[in-house]
Write a protein that holds these residues in place. Structure first.
Motif, PDB file in Angstrom:
ATOM      1  N   THR A  46       0.813  -0.920  -0.089  1.00  0.00           N
ATOM      2  CA  THR A  46       0.039   0.094  -0.133  1.00  0.00           C
ATOM      3  C   THR A  46       0.681   1.267  -0.030  1.00  0.00           C
ATOM      4  N   VAL A  47       0.497   2.348  -0.549  1.00  0.00           N
ATOM      5  CA  VAL A  47       1.407   3.713  -0.677  1.00  0.00           C
ATOM      6  C   VAL A  47       0.658   4.555   0.313  1.00  0.00           C
ATOM      7  N   TYR A  48       1.712   5.155   1.102  1.00  0.00           N
ATOM      8  CA  TYR A  48       1.586   6.153   2.086  1.00  0.00           C
ATOM      9  C   TYR A  48       2.412   7.303   1.972  1.00  0.00           C
ATOM     10  N   ILE A  49       2.259   8.129   2.759  1.00  0.00           N
ATOM     11  CA  ILE A  49       3.260   9.262   2.967  1.00  0.00           C
ATOM     12  C   ILE A  49       3.769   8.862   4.453  1.00  0.00           C
ATOM     13  N   ALA A  50       5.162   8.821   4.702  1.00  0.00           N
ATOM     14  CA  ALA A  50       5.744   8.332   5.740  1.00  0.00           C
ATOM     15  C   ALA A  50       6.931   8.886   6.099  1.00  0.00           C
ATOM     16  N   SER A  51       7.343   8.899   7.420  1.00  0.00           N
ATOM     17  CA  SER A  51       8.597   9.659   7.902  1.00  0.00           C
ATOM     18  C   SER A  51       9.434   8.425   8.169  1.00  0.00           C
ATOM     19  N   ASN A  52      10.737   8.778   8.320  1.00  0.00           N
ATOM     20  CA  ASN A  52      11.787   7.686   8.704  1.00  0.00           C
ATOM     21  C   ASN A  52      11.576   7.439  10.187  1.00  0.00           C
ATOM     22  N   GLY A  53      10.701   6.669  10.759  1.00  0.00           N
ATOM     23  CA  GLY A  53      10.466   6.499  12.084  1.00  0.00           C
ATOM     24  C   GLY A  53       9.621   7.235  12.722  1.00  0.00           C
ATOM     25  N   GLY A  54       8.384   6.653  13.484  1.00  0.00           N
ATOM     26  CA  GLY A  54       7.400   7.339  13.728  1.00  0.00           C
ATOM     27  C   GLY A  54       6.355   6.345  14.368  1.00  0.00           C
ATOM     28  N   SER A  55       5.175   6.682  14.962  1.00  0.00           N
ATOM     29  CA  SER A  55       4.200   6.058  15.393  1.00  0.00           C
ATOM     30  C   SER A  55       3.331   5.007  14.571  1.00  0.00           C
ATOM     31  N   ASN A  56       3.249   5.326  13.432  1.00  0.00           N
ATOM     32  CA  ASN A  56       2.734   4.330  12.519  1.00  0.00           C
ATOM     33  C   ASN A  56       3.429   3.366  12.035  1.00  0.00           C
ATOM     34  N   SER A  57       2.771   2.158  11.680  1.00  0.00           N
ATOM     35  CA  SER A  57       3.635   0.855  11.103  1.00  0.00           C
ATOM     36  C   SER A  57       4.433   1.431   9.867  1.00  0.00           C
ATOM     37  N   TRP A  58       3.932   1.925   8.835  1.00  0.00           N
ATOM     38  CA  TRP A  58       4.523   2.564   7.694  1.00  0.00           C
ATOM     39  C   TRP A  58       5.609   3.477   8.017  1.00  0.00           C
ATOM     40  N   ASP A  59       5.606   3.959   9.225  1.00  0.00           N
ATOM     41  CA  ASP A  59       7.032   4.843   9.487  1.00  0.00           C
ATOM     42  C   ASP A  59       8.032   4.108   9.798  1.00  0.00           C
ATOM     43  N   SER A  60       7.989   2.734   9.787  1.00  0.00           N
ATOM     44  CA  SER A  60       9.298   2.041  10.295  1.00  0.00           C
ATOM     45  C   SER A  60      10.473   2.357   9.380  1.00  0.00           C
ATOM     46  N   SER A  61      11.438   2.371  10.194  1.00  0.00           N
ATOM     47  CA  SER A  61      12.942   2.698   9.389  1.00  0.00           C
ATOM     48  C   SER A  61      13.426   1.436   8.779  1.00  0.00           C
ATOM     49  N   THR A  62      13.044   0.403   9.002  1.00  0.00           N
ATOM     50  CA  THR A  62      13.397  -0.743   8.054  1.00  0.00           C
ATOM     51  C   THR A  62      13.160  -0.588   6.756  1.00  0.00           C
ATOM     52  N   SER A  63      13.921  -0.610   5.675  1.00  0.00           N
ATOM     53  CA  SER A  63      13.796  -0.382   4.284  1.00  0.00           C
ATOM     54  C   SER A  63      13.375   0.989   3.624  1.00  0.00           C
ATOM     55  N   TRP A  64      13.330   1.884   4.823  1.00  0.00           N
ATOM     56  CA  TRP A  64      12.625   3.322   4.343  1.00  0.00           C
ATOM     57  C   TRP A  64      13.265   3.840   3.155  1.00  0.00           C
ATOM     58  N   SER A  65      14.810   3.821   3.294  1.00  0.00           N
ATOM     59  CA  SER A  65      15.450   4.657   1.980  1.00  0.00           C
ATOM     60  C   SER A  65      15.020   4.002   0.712  1.00  0.00           C
ATOM     61  N   ASP A  66      14.767   2.684   0.792  1.00  0.00           N
ATOM     62  CA  ASP A  66      14.521   1.847  -0.593  1.00  0.00           C
ATOM     63  C   ASP A  66      13.092   1.975  -0.811  1.00  0.00           C
ATOM     64  N   ASP A  67      12.168   1.984   0.195  1.00  0.00           N
ATOM     65  CA  ASP A  67      10.777   1.981  -0.018  1.00  0.00           C
ATOM     66  C   ASP A  67      10.300   3.313  -0.379  1.00  0.00           C
TER      67      ASP A  67
END
Length: 155
Positions: free
Chosen positions: A124-145
């Motif tokens: 699913t496509v979101y707007i996300a930060s690199n780390g945060g309270s939402n699951s999609w803000d996960s730092s894991t694979s953030w640069s690639d994703d």
């Protein structure tokens, strides 16, 4: 502006997946698209680049097969929605391209949440930060994703 494009994921798991809208609802996802995909699926993965609706130095993405419908975030998830001309809609549908966070393609910063970028998470496509309270803000694979290749349009 005016160019037709497709937007491909650069994460190693998903390099055959493109940003597309789902015909069964307004959700925006990443999914596999190829030359053998239906014409509808190829059209759903094709976007017309427009001058940013809230900032002309940025971009908005209009659906190639649903004229007047744009990629827009709402509650941080991307949807396909009809432009209503409101300031909120225009900001939600504007993204500022930057060099890709993983060194490939582009990363697209939200015009109204500048710490958030277009990101795919669980297809699913979101707007996300690199780390945060939402699951999609996960730092894991953030640069690639959050890095996207702009390709020849599917339709």
């Amino acid at each position: 502006p005016g160019s037709r494009i497709s937007i491909r994921a650069t994460t190693p798991c998903c390099t055959g997946d493109y940003v597309k809208h789902d015909d069964s609802d307004s959700d925006v996802v990443i999914a596999g698209v190829s030359s053998s995909s239906s014409s509808t699926d190829r059209g759903d993965a094709t976007w017309i680049v427009r001058s940013g609706l809230s900032n002309s130095s940025c971009v908005s993405f209009e659906s190639a097969n649903e004229p007047g419908q744009y990629l827009r975030h709402q509650n941080f998830q991307l949807h396909l929605a009809s432009g209503d001309g409101s300031s909120t809609f225009n900001q939600d549908a504007t993204f500022c391209p930057q060099s890709g966070h993983n060194g490939q393609g582009y990363s697209f910063q939200s015009a109204n949440y500048t710490s958030k970028y277009l990101r795919h998470y669980s297809y699913t496509v979101y707007i996300a930060s690199n780390g945060g309270s939402n699951s999609w803000d996960s730092s894991t694979s953030w640069s690639d994703d959050t890095s996207w290749a702009i390709t020849t349009p599917w339709a």
